[in-house]
Design a protein around this motif. Structure first.
Motif, PDB file in Angstrom:
ATOM      1  N   LEU A   1       0.835  -1.201   0.000  1.00 36.97           N
ATOM      2  CA  LEU A   1       0.000   0.000   0.000  1.00 36.97           C
ATOM      3  C   LEU A   1       0.876   1.261   0.000  1.00 36.97           C
ATOM      4  CD1 LEU A   1      -3.075   0.610   0.103  1.00 36.97           C
ATOM      5  CD2 LEU A   1      -2.818   0.931   2.572  1.00 36.97           C
ATOM      6  N   ASP A   2       1.897   1.265   0.830  1.00 34.53           N
ATOM      7  CA  ASP A   2       2.815   2.416   0.878  1.00 34.53           C
ATOM      8  C   ASP A   2       3.471   2.643  -0.477  1.00 34.53           C
ATOM      9  OD1 ASP A   2       2.203   2.772   3.502  1.00 34.53           O
ATOM     10  OD2 ASP A   2       4.031   1.830   4.285  1.00 34.53           O
ATOM     11  N   ALA A   3       3.883   1.555  -1.102  1.00 36.97           N
ATOM     12  CA  ALA A   3       4.534   1.674  -2.424  1.00 36.97           C
ATOM     13  C   ALA A   3       3.553   2.241  -3.445  1.00 36.97           C
ATOM     14  CB  ALA A   3       5.046   0.311  -2.881  1.00 36.97           C
ATOM     15  N   LEU A   4       2.314   1.791  -3.390  1.00 31.67           N
ATOM     16  CA  LEU A   4       1.285   2.322  -4.303  1.00 31.67           C
ATOM     17  C   LEU A   4       1.122   3.831  -4.118  1.00 31.67           C
ATOM     18  CD1 LEU A   4      -1.512  -0.409  -4.124  1.00 31.67           C
ATOM     19  CD2 LEU A   4      -0.257   0.296  -6.193  1.00 31.67           C
ATOM     20  N   HIS A   5       1.059   4.239  -2.864  1.00 32.00           N
ATOM     21  CA  HIS A   5       0.834   5.666  -2.570  1.00 32.00           C
ATOM     22  C   HIS A   5       1.931   6.559  -3.135  1.00 32.00           C
ATOM     23  CE1 HIS A   5      -1.946   4.540   1.038  1.00 32.00           C
ATOM     24  NE2 HIS A   5      -2.578   4.523  -0.121  1.00 32.00           N
ATOM     25  N   LYS A   6       3.097   5.995  -3.322  1.00 32.67           N
ATOM     26  CA  LYS A   6       4.220   6.778  -3.856  1.00 32.67           C
ATOM     27  C   LYS A   6       4.167   6.925  -5.374  1.00 32.67           C
ATOM     28  CE  LYS A   6       7.422   5.750  -0.112  1.00 32.67           C
ATOM     29  NZ  LYS A   6       7.836   4.412   0.343  1.00 32.67           N
ATOM     30  N   THR A   7       3.259   6.181  -6.026  1.00 34.35           N
ATOM     31  CA  THR A   7       3.167   6.308  -7.487  1.00 34.35           C
ATOM     32  C   THR A   7       1.998   7.229  -7.843  1.00 34.35           C
ATOM     33  OG1 THR A   7       1.561   4.531  -7.917  1.00 34.35           O
ATOM     34  CG2 THR A   7       3.873   3.864  -7.652  1.00 34.35           C
ATOM     35  N   PRO A   8       2.077   7.878  -9.009  1.00 34.30           N
ATOM     36  CA  PRO A   8       0.979   8.759  -9.411  1.00 34.30           C
ATOM     37  C   PRO A   8      -0.331   8.005  -9.647  1.00 34.30           C
ATOM     38  CG  PRO A   8       2.743   8.728 -11.095  1.00 34.30           C
ATOM     39  CD  PRO A   8       3.217   7.909  -9.958  1.00 34.30           C
ATOM     40  N   TRP A   9      -0.246   6.720  -9.947  1.00 34.34           N
ATOM     41  CA  TRP A   9      -1.453   5.960 -10.293  1.00 34.34           C
ATOM     42  C   TRP A   9      -2.120   5.349  -9.069  1.00 34.34           C
ATOM     43  CZ3 TRP A   9       3.457   5.106 -12.281  1.00 34.34           C
ATOM     44  CH2 TRP A   9       3.699   5.678 -13.531  1.00 34.34           C
ATOM     45  N   GLY A  10      -1.360   5.277  -7.951  1.00 36.72           N
ATOM     46  CA  GLY A  10      -1.866   4.534  -6.789  1.00 36.72           C
ATOM     47  C   GLY A  10      -2.017   5.383  -5.541  1.00 36.72           C
ATOM     48  N   LYS A  11      -2.050   6.685  -5.711  1.00 39.08           N
ATOM     49  CA  LYS A  11      -2.028   7.555  -4.514  1.00 39.08           C
ATOM     50  C   LYS A  11      -3.276   7.412  -3.642  1.00 39.08           C
ATOM     51  CE  LYS A  11      -3.275  11.627  -7.303  1.00 39.08           C
ATOM     52  NZ  LYS A  11      -4.712  11.306  -7.248  1.00 39.08           N
ATOM     53  N   ASP A  12      -4.401   6.985  -4.249  1.00 36.71           N
ATOM     54  CA  ASP A  12      -5.635   6.821  -3.471  1.00 36.71           C
ATOM     55  C   ASP A  12      -5.905   5.364  -3.089  1.00 36.71           C
ATOM     56  OD1 ASP A  12      -6.184   9.579  -3.761  1.00 36.71           O
ATOM     57  OD2 ASP A  12      -7.074   9.223  -5.747  1.00 36.71           O
ATOM     58  N   ALA A  13      -4.902   4.526  -3.196  1.00 39.66           N
ATOM     59  CA  ALA A  13      -5.104   3.089  -2.922  1.00 39.66           C
ATOM     60  C   ALA A  13      -5.560   2.852  -1.492  1.00 39.66           C
ATOM     61  CB  ALA A  13      -3.801   2.331  -3.183  1.00 39.66           C
ATOM     62  N   THR A  14      -6.443   1.850  -1.337  1.00 36.98           N
ATOM     63  CA  THR A  14      -6.886   1.450   0.007  1.00 36.98           C
ATOM     64  C   THR A  14      -7.000  -0.071   0.082  1.00 36.98           C
ATOM     65  OG1 THR A  14      -9.233   1.507  -0.615  1.00 36.98           O
ATOM     66  CG2 THR A  14      -8.323   3.537   0.327  1.00 36.98           C
ATOM     67  N   ILE A  15      -6.983  -0.559   1.305  1.00 31.30           N
ATOM     68  CA  ILE A  15      -7.317  -1.969   1.536  1.00 31.30           C
ATOM     69  C   ILE A  15      -8.830  -2.019   1.712  1.00 31.30           C
ATOM     70  CG2 ILE A  15      -7.069  -3.927   3.106  1.00 31.30           C
ATOM     71  CD1 ILE A  15      -4.263  -2.897   3.802  1.00 31.30           C
ATOM     72  N   ILE A  16      -9.501  -2.740   0.821  1.00 26.14           N
ATOM     73  CA  ILE A  16     -10.972  -2.731   0.897  1.00 26.14           C
ATOM     74  C   ILE A  16     -11.541  -3.988   1.554  1.00 26.14           C
ATOM     75  CG2 ILE A  16     -11.244  -1.194  -1.110  1.00 26.14           C
ATOM     76  CD1 ILE A  16     -12.119  -3.733  -2.722  1.00 26.14           C
ATOM     77  N   GLY A  17     -10.693  -4.941   1.824  1.00 29.37           N
ATOM     78  CA  GLY A  17     -11.232  -6.152   2.449  1.00 29.37           C
ATOM     79  C   GLY A  17     -10.213  -7.270   2.465  1.00 29.37           C
ATOM     80  N   ASP A  18     -10.712  -8.492   2.657  1.00 31.60           N
ATOM     81  CA  ASP A  18      -9.782  -9.622   2.693  1.00 31.60           C
ATOM     82  C   ASP A  18     -10.438 -10.924   2.230  1.00 31.60           C
ATOM     83  OD1 ASP A  18     -11.394 -10.025   4.928  1.00 31.60           O
ATOM     84  OD2 ASP A  18      -9.860  -9.280   6.306  1.00 31.60           O
ATOM     85  N   VAL A  19      -9.600 -11.915   2.095  1.00 30.74           N
ATOM     86  CA  VAL A  19     -10.028 -13.225   1.594  1.00 30.74           C
ATOM     87  C   VAL A  19     -10.326 -14.121   2.788  1.00 30.74           C
ATOM     88  CG1 VAL A  19      -9.298 -15.243   0.250  1.00 30.74           C
ATOM     89  CG2 VAL A  19      -8.608 -12.925  -0.470  1.00 30.74           C
ATOM     90  N   ARG A  20     -11.468 -14.780   2.763  1.00 31.18           N
ATOM     91  CA  ARG A  20     -11.876 -15.591   3.925  1.00 31.18           C
ATOM     92  C   ARG A  20     -12.347 -16.973   3.494  1.00 31.18           C
ATOM     93  NH1 ARG A  20     -15.076 -11.195   7.735  1.00 31.18           N
ATOM     94  NH2 ARG A  20     -13.490  -9.559   7.557  1.00 31.18           N
TER      95      ARG A  20
END
Ligand SMILES: Nc1ncnc2c1ncn2[C@@H]1O[C@H](COP(=O)(O)OP(=O)(O)OP(=O)(O)O)[C@@H](O)[C@H]1O
Ligand SMILES: Nc1ncnc2c1ncn2[C@@H]1O[C@H](COP(=O)(O)OP(=O)(O)OP(=O)(O)O)[C@@H](O)[C@H]1O
Ligand SMILES: [Mg+2]
Ligand SMILES: [Mg+2]
Ligand SMILES: [Mg+2]
Ligand SMILES: [Mg+2]
Ligand SMILES: [Mg+2]
Ligand SMILES: [Mg+2]
Lengths: 351, 351
Positions: free
Chosen positions: B302-321
């Motif tokens: 997530l941190d790496a995404l935030h550092k790119t112009p394309w991923g600045k709004d990235a979030t964790i939306i859930g998980d696999v169960r």
């Protein structure tokens, strides 16, 4: 009204002079120096990192025609463009764009034909795409197949043989390999596909039993590479022999001399051509190859062709001559005429 | 009248349940066992002999829209499908089918856009095809791009990291790598492309300043692979998040739990969705990726995404169960609903 020169016309899709100019003016700028055989060569396919890559969209009308259908055509055409580079076709992609309202039963027939043709050629369909356009936005169905291939032992052997008599810079079948004295071989009768398409169209005034030659030629090309001495191969699709030979003359910087009397043509195609006022040399084919072969090996290559089902009518139609420019046809009555790139469109949407 | 069930409808191109059923019924039979990631996986691309191969045809309407055009889309979409397998995109083919009468000036703009986008992505256009259909036979222009890519050091590193916490069978980004506990990350705001397309159409009753997110994502994906721990990636194009997550649930055999409150969405997209009565989760995107990442690495990715112009709004939306089935959405008000594959077409011809 817009200036007719400022819009795309059917001629821009006809495979002759207009299309080549359009490609040079609009698409060639995409060339960025990349590839062993790059976009700039404007050949049947590109070669990058040892991989042959090619693409074709198929818009043929009608979609079911004498001797084939859009499915068989889509697999054969792309297999052939890989083969004409000397590549061994491995895998194809299959992207269909379908008009809303298209019968599923026709789709089933097309997929069946794709499956059979891929099996015949020994190539694998590995990925695809499906889009639908609203009724009236597309005439039935358009298919794109793209494909990849790799160099084979046969290709390597071919250049081992060719290297005996010339220095070979490109280890792929490209026009830059063509040399003075090379024999021009055509693998069989010319014009079958275009005439079959025409006579499959509704409202056309002539009847003909000619069937399309559409077929994957990879096994035929493999057979000639195993003999060796092939400098280049190309399939005379849109623009026909006329466009192909001009392409070779342009890219090799050499002249090409061919004899009309040697060009294989079916009786029925010949009469259709005469009846319709067409130029046989400009008619498209989908199961034929033209080869430029070293004079030393031309006979053996011809013999190998004759042993395959696809090349049984192959002939030597002429040769490459450095003391000439362009493409010269020796007519059946002994006259000579310059063959230029087509500037008309004998049969639109043949592929 | 033909039975409506016996013909192709717009739904068959909508990326939801109908399209998937069509593909399974008609195209899956082309699978012949070939490929490291074969046709049967029905993923973003296939992998054969270490080569990633993918194809898409682009039929977007209108061809120039807020934030992009069919040229930018054609390069981005195919680059992204290669990237979503973990492949490094190398070369693309470019096949255009044009309607007679199409303005050359528009073609020039499209080629310019293709060139710029390919340069941005660092991918090479190496071969192509040009066909023309008669006026009235095609709505303006359809473009197919197919492309190849290869494994990168970043991909290898990604799986080195992932292997610390699980056994990894596929060294490509495929759903079979997804495991219980994986975090679901979306790289940015959802729905922008579909709403931008809709508001670019003539005769649509709402105005919006939303621009399409269309962009090549290969550099963003490279950045996350260099962090490592990514099990799978996929772009939520036609069918949107709803289709993508159902695809993952089906192919991994695991449940997916997501929180509505965590899904990034622009205010303007949100109101458009409400105004038009659409389902945000079913809207198509062209510059977003969804990632399934091992819980240990999710924060770093997530941190790496935030550092790119394309991923600045990235979030964790859930998980696999693993103790769940299908896709469950926890709504903003705390309720739960089952998210199924779309059975409608919110915006036809968005790509
Ligand atoms: N839109 C395009 N973009 C880039 N290159 C193109 C485009 N259209 C054609 N070309 C290139 O121009 C050359 C000629 O294309 P053409 O389609 O005539 O070849 P072909 O596929 O062998 O023939 P056919 O399509 O009749 O089977 C090829 O090298 C092709 O890659
Ligand atoms: N006509 C077809 N023939 C073979 N496989 C197909 C065909 N259409 C789709 N597929 C396969 O089905 C899967 C889903 O295709 P789809 O087009 O939805 O994927 P995508 O390209 O990632 O999405 P989009 O086209 O919306 O960008 C892919 O694996 C694709 O290869
Ligand atoms: Mg060709
Ligand atoms: Mg071709
Ligand atoms: Mg697709
Ligand atoms: Mg995808
Ligand atoms: Mg795609
Ligand atoms: Mg072509």
């Amino acid at each position: 009204m817009s200036d007719p020169k400022s819009v795309i016309t059917l001629l821009h899709g006809a495979g002759g002079a207009y299309m080549h100019n359009l490609i040079k003016e609009y698409f060639l700028q995409l060339y960025d120096g990349f590839g062993e055989v790059g976009l700039n060569v404007l050949d049947d396919a590109a070669v990058i990192n040892g991989i042959v890559l090619t693409t074709d969209s198929y818009t043929v009308r009608p979609i079911f025609f004498k001797g084939g259908d859009i499915g068989k055509l889509s697999v054969s055409g792309t297999v052939n463009d890989i083969s004409m580079m000397g590549g061994d076709p491995i895998a194809l992609s299959l992207a269909v764009v379908i008009e809303e309202g298209f019968p599923k039963s026709d789709l089933a027939k097309i997929v069946e034909s794709i499956k059979r043709t891929a099996e015949d050629a020994g190539v694998h369909i590995v990925t695809g795409d499906t889009k639908v356009m609203e009724r009236g936005s597309l005439d039935k169905i358009v298919i794109n197949t793209s494909g990849i291939g790799v160099a084979s032992d046969a290709l390597e052997y071919n250049f081992k043989v060719l290297s005996r008599t010339r220095s070979v810079k490109y280890k792929w079948l490209v026009p830059m390999n063509i040399k003075d004295g090379d024999k021009i071989i055509v693998s069989g009768t010319i014009g079958d596909h275009a005439i079959a398409i025409l006579s499959s169209r509704e409202g056309i005034e002539f009847e003909s039993n000619v069937v399309s030659d559409v077929a994957p030629l990879n096994k035929m090309i493999k057979a000639v590479l195993e003999v060796g001495g092939v400098a280049d191969a190309k399939d005379p699709t849109r623009g026909g022999l006329a466009d192909l030979l001009n392409d070779w003359a342009d890219k090799s910087g050499l002249g090409i001399y061919i004899r009309e009397s040697e060009i294989p043509v079916k009786e029925e195609v010949s009469s259709a051509v005469e009846f319709l006022g067409l130029d046989l040399l400009e008619l498209g084919n989908e199961g034929k190859a033209v080869l430029a072969v070293s004079p030393e090996m031309a006979r053996d290559v011809l013999d190998a062709l004759h042993k395959t089902p696809w090349g049984k009518d192959a002939t030597i139609i002429g040769d490459v001559r450095k003391d000439m420019e362009g493409v010269i046809l020796e007519t059946v009555v002994g006259g000579k005429r310059l063959v230029t790139r087509p500037t008309g469109d004998p049969v639109p949407r043949i592929c």
